[in-house]
Enzyme design. Structure first.
Site, mmCIF file in Angstrom:
data_model
loop_
_atom_site.group_PDB
_atom_site.id
_atom_site.type_symbol
_atom_site.label_atom_id
_atom_site.label_comp_id
_atom_site.label_asym_id
_atom_site.label_seq_id
_atom_site.Cartn_x
_atom_site.Cartn_y
_atom_site.Cartn_z
ATOM 1 C CG HIS A 156 8.629 2.873 11.918
ATOM 2 N ND1 HIS A 156 8.803 1.465 11.700
ATOM 3 C CD2 HIS A 156 7.532 2.933 10.869
ATOM 4 C CE1 HIS A 156 8.006 0.977 10.751
ATOM 5 N NE2 HIS A 156 7.161 1.888 10.276
ATOM 6 C CG HIS A 196 5.859 4.757 5.428
ATOM 7 N ND1 HIS A 196 4.993 3.754 5.686
ATOM 8 C CD2 HIS A 196 5.142 5.694 5.104
ATOM 9 C CE1 HIS A 196 3.723 3.854 5.524
ATOM 10 N NE2 HIS A 196 3.573 5.160 5.271
#
Length: 555
Positions: A205, A154
């Site tokens: 993350h 992302h």
């Protein structure tokens, strides 16, 4: 409902169930899983990097617990959709159909490179996502947690797109007012920051994942800015040999993609975007040599009438053609390729991937679970748009993949070793021993749920949440002739036998593994199917659809 199975049942099923790599898992020792599955140099690399993931988890959990609110949960879960493959694969063709082919080609190249390189590193290093618990994972995508964590795809995509758009904005500085220039800059920076910070806020993350993903995205943007136009010109100005060279390079890139230690879907995304680049290269060369006024991709090739009705007709018509192509070709290839693969397999030309069932092991491909598609099927569109419209997001606590479960167990054993060696502060030892137990996954909860009990060290979800009656990560049993998905293999009792709590850990571990989603069987023919289908999508976006737009009078 979670069903607890004994190790005897696990072993019995394992002995009679073929796995996608042609045989049962070589052993049941969870703590040696990566040492057995990875080459020595990749295992050493993972061993050097895994302490970073474990070190940053507590800081991420503290940040999440401090900042969380229902509004931010919804905002970051929703904006994460703007960094997904589905969003970009929908938005990029519109660039061509609205007269901005140079921007569209740049996006294709940057996103394909970002998805491939980040997926390559993910499968190479096999680093897990930050541990849950203590983190809560907030997402609108049920399959996102099945991938490894390092680096953040992302973030890679968001940073590369933002930097490229900032470069284009700088080139057009004289054509916009100061206010427009400033607002656009702030919007682009806000987009990148929302995606990058949101991945940490949502527990998907860590700092390390996002920082390396941002560096990778910046490098990709620089390559596109410096060499993108020259590459497009080279494609158009040369013969078909250039296209052959591109196809060979992409084929080699797919072939050398690392084998992951767990069933991670990163390879599928890399294959899909490699196919898009193949189709885009063919379309750029053919359409460009026929129409380009000079040796580059040019807006004159897409000089469409931008009346609102024509724009809407092109977008709707183009998307329909793409979905029809995908549905028809996917069905044809999945039915027609298995006999071809079985024939060429006699000469050793099979695609040897660990988690893909070989053609000699099945007779036909059944309808597949839609868990790894860059573009969703039409049947899934209504549910997808409904979720977006309702701004629905889910919060989960606990392991969601086999990699998550193995990391939870390995972290527990590492804390015990540290405690026995006296490496932990005395005041933390009692608390850590209490938190060492592997907890089975907690239910997935949504916006309207009420409080659930989580690990004592976990930040609590916002008030007003209750458990869903069914977990989106429940196991699915798929039967294909005599082939079933390979079972998730928990560690054996020797992993924790040295501890007084070994038996209890063993029970918890069995329960945890039995509750995880079992990845579906994946078939070798899916690799070629994805390449052909997505190459066709790339060609349709750049050449196929514009040709019929003109023929239909909506250009």
């Amino acid at each position: 409902m979670t069903q607890t199975r004994s190790y005897g049942a696990f072993a019995a099923q394992l002995s009679r169930t073929p796995s996608p790599n042609g045989g049962p898992d070589a052993g049941m020792r969870g703590l040696s899983h990566y040492e057995r599955r990875l080459p020595p140099w990749r295992h050493r690399l993972r061993q050097r990097l895994i302490p970073i993931v474990r070190w940053e988890t507590r800081y991420l959990a503290h940040m999440q617990a401090t900042l969380r609110s229902p509004w931010l949960d919804t905002y970051f879960a929703f904006t994460a959709n703007l960094g997904t493959h589905t969003f970009f694969m929908t938005a990029i063709p519109i660039c061509f159909w609205c007269g901005y082919p140079d921007v569209g080609l740049a996006m294709v190249h940057m996103l394909a490179l970002g998805v491939y390189l980040s997926g390559y590193v993910k499968d190479l290093a096999c680093l897990p996502r930050p541990l849950s618990p203590p983190l809560n994972r907030i997402t609108m995508s049920g399959s996102a947690a099945l991938e490894y964590g390092f680096p953040s795809t992302h973030t890679t995509n968001a940073v590369s797109v933002t930097l490229y758009c900032l470069h284009r904005l700088h080139l057009a500085r004289d054509q916009c007012s100061d206010t427009t220039y400033l607002v656009t800059q702030m919007a682009l920076l806000g987009y990148a920051i929302s995606i990058a910070f949101g991945r940490m806020y949502c527990g998907m993350h860590g700092f390390f994942d996002v920082i390396v993903g941002a560096i990778l995205g910046a490098a990709i943007a620089w390559v596109q800015i410096a060499y993108g136009t020259a590459y497009d010109s080279w494609l158009i100005s040369t013969s078909w040999h250039s296209i052959l060279a591109v196809v060979i390079v992409l084929g080699v890139a797919v072939r050398i993609h690392p084998e992951p230690a767990d069933n991670c879907p990163c390879f599928d995304d890399s294959v899909a975007f490699s196919g898009v680049v193949m189709g885009a290269a063919i379309a750029t060369w053919h359409y460009g040599t026929m129409n380009a006024p000079d040796v580059t991709i040019h807006t004159a090739m897409y000089n469409f009438d931008n009346a609102p009705l024509n724009i809407a007709a092109r977008i709707m018509g183009g998307i329909i053609v793409v979905f029809v192509w995908r549905a028809v070709m996917k069905t044809i290839l999945l039915r027609g390729l298995p006999p071809v693969f079985r024939f060429v397999d006699r000469w050793g030309l099979a695609i040897p991937r660990r988690y893909f069932l070989q053609s000699r092991q099945y007779t036909k491909v059944p309808p597949l679970r839609e868990d790894d598609n860059v573009i969703p099927s039409p049947a899934n569109l209504s549910a997808m748009f409904s979720n977006l419209r309702q701004r629905k997001r889910a919060v989960s606590v606990g392991p969601q993949s086999e990699a998550d479960a193995r990391e939870l167990i390995a972290s527990r054993e590492q804390r015990r070793r540290n405690s026995r060696a006296g490496l932990e502060p005395k005041q933390n030892r009692k608390r850590n021993v209490q938190r060492n137990m592997a907890m089975p996954p907690s239910p997935v909860v949504d916006d309207n749920d009420c409080n659930i009990a989580v690990d004592s060290g976990s930040p609590k979800p916002p008030a007003g949440t209750r458990p869903e009656t069914g977990s989106r990560y429940s196991r699915q049993h798929l039967h294909v002739d005599n082939a079933r998905p390979a079972p998730l293999t928990p560690p054996s009792s020797d992993a924790g036998a040295s501890s007084d709590s070994g038996k209890e850990d063993e029970n918890h571990d069995r329960e945890m593994f039995s509750a995880l989603e079992r990845p579906r069987v994946r078939y070798d023919v899916e690799v070629i199917t994805k390449v052909v289908v997505y190459a066709g999508i790339g060609w349709l976006a750049i050449e196929g659809n514009p040709l019929w737009f003109r023929a239909a009078g909506i250009a």
